[in-house]
Write an enzyme that holds these catalytic residues in place. Structure first.
Site, PDB file in Angstrom:
ATOM      1  CG  HIS A 148      -6.764   6.616   0.983  1.00  0.00           C
ATOM      2  ND1 HIS A 148      -5.748   5.927   1.554  1.00  0.00           N
ATOM      3  CD2 HIS A 148      -6.585   6.633   0.095  1.00  0.00           C
ATOM      4  CE1 HIS A 148      -4.675   5.421   0.106  1.00  0.00           C
ATOM      5  NE2 HIS A 148      -5.563   5.402  -0.460  1.00  0.00           N
ATOM      6  CE  LYS A 204      -0.282   3.158   0.188  1.00  0.00           C
ATOM      7  NZ  LYS A 204      -1.804   2.227  -0.142  1.00  0.00           N
ATOM      8  CG  HIS A 220      -1.942  -0.224  -2.942  1.00  0.00           C
ATOM      9  ND1 HIS A 220      -2.999  -0.367  -1.845  1.00  0.00           N
ATOM     10  CD2 HIS A 220      -2.565   1.155  -3.585  1.00  0.00           C
ATOM     11  CE1 HIS A 220      -4.106   0.492  -1.762  1.00  0.00           C
ATOM     12  NE2 HIS A 220      -3.617   1.175  -3.222  1.00  0.00           N
ATOM     13  CG  ASP A 239     -18.163 -10.194  17.185  1.00  0.00           C
ATOM     14  OD1 ASP A 239     -17.825  -9.819  16.794  1.00  0.00           O
ATOM     15  OD2 ASP A 239     -17.443 -11.958  17.179  1.00  0.00           O
ATOM     16  CE  LYS A 264      -5.338   2.687   1.471  1.00  0.00           C
ATOM     17  NZ  LYS A 264      -6.738   2.967   0.714  1.00  0.00           N
ATOM     18  CG  ASP A 315      18.223   2.468  12.954  1.00  0.00           C
ATOM     19  OD1 ASP A 315      19.013   2.066  11.949  1.00  0.00           O
ATOM     20  OD2 ASP A 315      18.101   2.715  14.071  1.00  0.00           O
TER      21      ASP A 315
END
Length: 477
Positions: A395, A221, A219, A402, A397, A226
């Site tokens: 979507h 991404k 999952h 604090d 996450k 470079d």
């Protein structure tokens, strides 16, 4: 004669079946899992003939006996690309952040670095415009990893850039998840491969490996360009992340562009995943020497997956939640917490910490919507504030703790991300970034509806029934 043959065939079939069941029960017990979950699988195997075994083969097996990379190669990888370790007690961070940084390093072998920069994206057009610009400007290498890489307008445009760069002699590597990208046509990836892009699916699901692989997905991404620029977050390569939903609703997400020593950790994660799938030796990496004491943002990468000996991100989330003194703000598309995480949130709310959870009003899965809603009553009773994001699909996450700590990346607040998916999150220790992420959270809050216990208690009986049933399947959703 025929009756005798049928009798013995039935006897042989039942004997083989019960041997398989007993073997499966033995495996479940020998793995020393959570007792409730182990008992659930034992009951399913014994009292649901056939169906229980099929469900166990697809969703109940453990991968903790596998290793993403050999210990020898992991030591070699870490020693050949060391990140300079800092004196954490001399970083100026809070005691809680220092403890968290030590824990993340212990779990993921990812030392804290302070010389990083970070750009926050909350919409697809901005993120993909920057990503395409960086891809166009790449001079030596592009390593790109996405759960979803589709052959739509956005995917085709990025594929064209990768092909152009591969033909120009750059080292271009792509990992895509086979199930996540299942709707993309094979010729889409073949076109890249034929042009010199080194493309590989993660856990290709084919017969007879179907049961072995379909439940475990990559999952993550991650993009490394470079060895200087990195991307990580929640956005995949598909038109809906860039243009929004077909019905006109927005797709609200969070993604980061980073530079600095944290890019080393992104590259190491990619290299380990590449080695796991390709069974090749480690990828060569060439990082530019940076001043570890240069002023910047404190960051670490934390990874987890079904092959990890410990549930890294769950442990880190538990530590972050338990350390909160004032506030915990969570954004997640699916809210299916483990018992330990839900109890930690309840304990924080009982200690008068401001705990807020934001989920989409209409997520992209109706089943997951009801499963998430099944936890709302318990949250509201415990003093946890719950908000439903209205404009479209939330979507993002992210968790904001604090005034200094933020974590965001690919990991949803659900069982699948915690236990079955290969995930990657950044832990960020910086008051300025924390403030910006809080501002983003409260901007989304202004477009969300706060639930009250009285209102929620009046929801229809049929909805409660669906929620209760779907919650039973939360660990495999």
């Amino acid at each position: 004669m025929l009756e005798n043959l049928n009798y013995w065939l039935v006897v042989i079939f039942l004997t083989v079946y019960f041997v398989i069941i007993i073997g499966a029960v033995y495996v479940v017990l020998s793995e020393n899992r959570n007792p409730i979950r182990a008992l659930t699988w034992v009951i399913a195997l014994i009292f649901l003939p056939g169906i229980g075994l099929i469900f166990y083969l697809f969703f109940g097996r453990s991968m903790k006996h596998l290793h993403m990379i050999s210990r020898h190669n992991k030591r070699k990888l870490l020693h050949s690309n060391p990140t300079r370790k800092l004196d954490l007690d001399d970083t100026g961070l809070s005691a809680d952040s220092v403890q968290m940084a030590k824990m993340v390093n212990e779990l993921s072998h990812s030392p804290l670095s302070l010389n990083n920069s970070l750009e926050i994206f909350t919409d697809g057009p901005t993120k993909f415009r920057e990503l395409k610009r960086d891809l166009h400007n790449a001079t030596t290498s592009i390593w790109l990893q996405y759960y979803i890489f589709l052959d739509d307008d956005l995917g085709s445009e990025i594929a064209d850039i990768l092909i152009e760069k591969a033909r120009a002699g750059l080292d271009v590597k792509v990992i895509y998840d086979h199930v996540g990208s299942f709707s993309a046509r094979n010729r889409f990836f073949k076109r890249m491969s034929d042009a010199g892009v080194d493309v590989h699916p993660f856990f290709r699901v084919t017969f007879p490996q179907l049961a072995n692989r379909i439940n475990w997905r990559n999952h993550r991404k991650i993009v490394v360009i470079d060895f200087e620029i990195g991307y990580i977050g929640g956005m995949n390569i598909a038109d809906r992340y860039d243009k929004g939903l077909p019905d006109g609703r927005v797709w609200r997400d969070t993604h980061f562009r980073v530079t600095g020593d944290v890019v080393r950790s992104l590259a190491l994660s990619f290299s380990i995943d590449w080695s796991f799938q390709k069974k090749h030796s480690l990828l060569p990496m060439h990082f530019r020497d940076l001043d570890p004491h240069a002023p910047g943002i404190g960051m670490q990468l934390i990874t987890s997956g079904p092959t990890s000996s410990r549930e890294n991100i769950v442990l880190a989330f538990l530590r972050a939640i338990s350390s909160a003194k004032k506030s915990i703000y969570i954004q997640t598309p699916y809210f299916l917490p483990t018992d330990s995480l839900l109890q930690a949130l309840e304990a924080a709310a009982a200690a008068r910490v401001d705990v807020r959870v934001m989920i989409p009003c209409r997520p992209d899965s109706r089943l997951l919507r009801y499963a998430s809603f099944s936890y709302v009553t318990q949250c509201l009773k415990s003093g946890i504030k719950v908000y439903l994001y209205q404009p479209g699909m939330l979507h993002a996450k992210a968790m904001i703790i604090d005034d200094e700590m933020v974590t965001a990346g690919s990991c949803n607040f659900d069982f699948r991300s915690f236990e079955n998916n290969f995930e990657a999150n950044l832990f960020i220790y910086d008051r300025g970034i924390n403030r910006r992420m809080r501002d983003i959270f409260f901007a989304d809050l202004a477009e969300s509806r706060k639930l009250t216990y009285t209102e929620w208690h009046r929801r229809p009986s049929w909805q409660r029934a669906i929620e209760s049933v779907t919650r039973l399947f939360a660990p495999i959703l």
